[in-house]
Design a protein around this motif. Structure first.
Motif, mmCIF file in Angstrom:
data_model
loop_
_atom_site.group_PDB
_atom_site.id
_atom_site.type_symbol
_atom_site.label_atom_id
_atom_site.label_comp_id
_atom_site.label_asym_id
_atom_site.label_seq_id
_atom_site.Cartn_x
_atom_site.Cartn_y
_atom_site.Cartn_z
ATOM 1 N N ARG A 76 0.866 -1.413 0.125
ATOM 2 C CA ARG A 76 0.302 0.015 0.059
ATOM 3 C C ARG A 76 0.414 1.771 0.109
ATOM 4 N N SER A 77 0.914 1.901 -0.962
ATOM 5 C CA SER A 77 1.402 3.217 -1.056
ATOM 6 C C SER A 77 0.730 4.167 0.170
ATOM 7 N N ILE A 78 1.407 5.515 0.510
ATOM 8 C CA ILE A 78 0.427 6.064 1.570
ATOM 9 C C ILE A 78 -0.216 7.186 1.483
ATOM 10 N N ALA A 79 -0.121 7.734 0.164
ATOM 11 C CA ALA A 79 -0.897 9.225 -1.015
ATOM 12 C C ALA A 79 -0.482 8.862 -2.258
ATOM 13 N N THR A 80 -1.752 8.811 -2.873
ATOM 14 C CA THR A 80 -1.291 8.677 -4.774
ATOM 15 C C THR A 80 -0.284 9.697 -5.016
ATOM 16 N N ASP A 81 0.106 10.852 -4.548
ATOM 17 C CA ASP A 81 1.286 11.462 -4.703
ATOM 18 C C ASP A 81 2.489 11.073 -3.656
ATOM 19 N N ASN A 82 2.487 10.374 -3.458
ATOM 20 C CA ASN A 82 3.505 9.567 -2.820
ATOM 21 C C ASN A 82 3.909 7.736 -2.685
ATOM 22 N N LEU A 83 3.749 8.101 -3.878
ATOM 23 C CA LEU A 83 3.680 6.658 -4.428
ATOM 24 C C LEU A 83 4.805 5.273 -3.949
ATOM 25 N N GLU A 84 6.079 5.803 -3.720
ATOM 26 C CA GLU A 84 7.015 4.864 -3.876
ATOM 27 C C GLU A 84 7.429 5.266 -2.220
ATOM 28 N N GLU A 85 6.081 5.724 -1.295
ATOM 29 C CA GLU A 85 6.231 4.957 0.184
ATOM 30 C C GLU A 85 5.053 4.120 0.224
ATOM 31 N N TYR A 86 5.551 3.335 1.147
ATOM 32 C CA TYR A 86 4.947 2.268 1.400
ATOM 33 C C TYR A 86 4.090 2.351 3.420
ATOM 34 N N ASP A 87 3.415 1.481 3.408
ATOM 35 C CA ASP A 87 3.012 1.531 4.797
ATOM 36 C C ASP A 87 2.760 -0.257 4.958
ATOM 37 N N TRP A 88 2.442 -0.311 4.216
ATOM 38 C CA TRP A 88 1.602 -2.262 4.189
ATOM 39 C C TRP A 88 2.182 -3.063 3.434
ATOM 40 N N TRP A 89 3.025 -4.073 3.356
ATOM 41 C CA TRP A 89 3.591 -4.758 2.489
ATOM 42 C C TRP A 89 2.949 -6.343 2.533
ATOM 43 N N GLY A 90 2.998 -6.845 0.986
ATOM 44 C CA GLY A 90 2.374 -8.455 1.019
ATOM 45 C C GLY A 90 4.222 -8.578 1.147
ATOM 46 N N GLN A 91 4.031 -10.319 1.312
ATOM 47 C CA GLN A 91 5.317 -10.596 2.078
ATOM 48 C C GLN A 91 6.176 -11.696 0.473
ATOM 49 N N GLY A 92 5.539 -11.354 -0.343
ATOM 50 C CA GLY A 92 6.103 -11.501 -1.628
ATOM 51 C C GLY A 92 5.790 -12.986 -2.287
ATOM 52 N N THR A 93 6.364 -12.807 -3.514
ATOM 53 C CA THR A 93 6.380 -13.836 -4.143
ATOM 54 C C THR A 93 7.056 -14.124 -5.525
ATOM 55 N N GLN A 94 8.364 -14.748 -4.955
ATOM 56 C CA GLN A 94 8.985 -15.356 -6.692
ATOM 57 C C GLN A 94 8.689 -15.889 -8.022
#
Length: 122
Positions: free
Chosen positions: A99-117
């Protein structure tokens, strides 16, 4: 507590399409003013933001990937999805939704998934 979970094939053949889905629980993907991003990390390299879909359905893409990337959502399932076309072995990476914290700050995140290879190989 927000949870994000990526799902999709772990192996994709070259020239085919990579498709991943992120299922979100504990919060709605239509909540203002967040955006929902896809990020990847190739082996031995840094994180690369690929694109996002905002709370209002507007999509944003990395210029370097825009021609091959499509992000969509299913609000009834609280999911958003990534499609990357014409993949090559260089698209091998761990793929994350976040989840990006704002539409004008798309590359700052506050929640992540665990990732998938995802591996691109014949």
């Amino acid at each position: 507590q927000l949870q994000l979970q990526e799902s999709g094939p772990g192996l994709v053949k070259p020239s085919q399409m990579l498709s991943l889905t992120c299922t979100v629980s504990g919060g709605s993907i239509t909540t203002s003013y967040y955006a929902w991003s896809w990020i990847r990390q190739p082996p031995g390299k840094g994180l690369e933001w690929m694109g996002a879909i905002a709370y209002d359905g507007i999509t944003y893409y990395s210029p370097s990937l825009k021609s091959r990337t499509s992000i969509s959502r299913d609000t009834s399932k609280n999911q958003f999805s990534l499609q990357l076309s014409s993949v090559t072995p260089e698209d091998t990476a761990v793929y994350y939704c976040a989840r990006s914290i704002a539409t004008d700050n798309l590359e700052e995140y506050d929640w992540w998934g665990q990732g998938t290879q995802v591996t691109v190989s014949s």
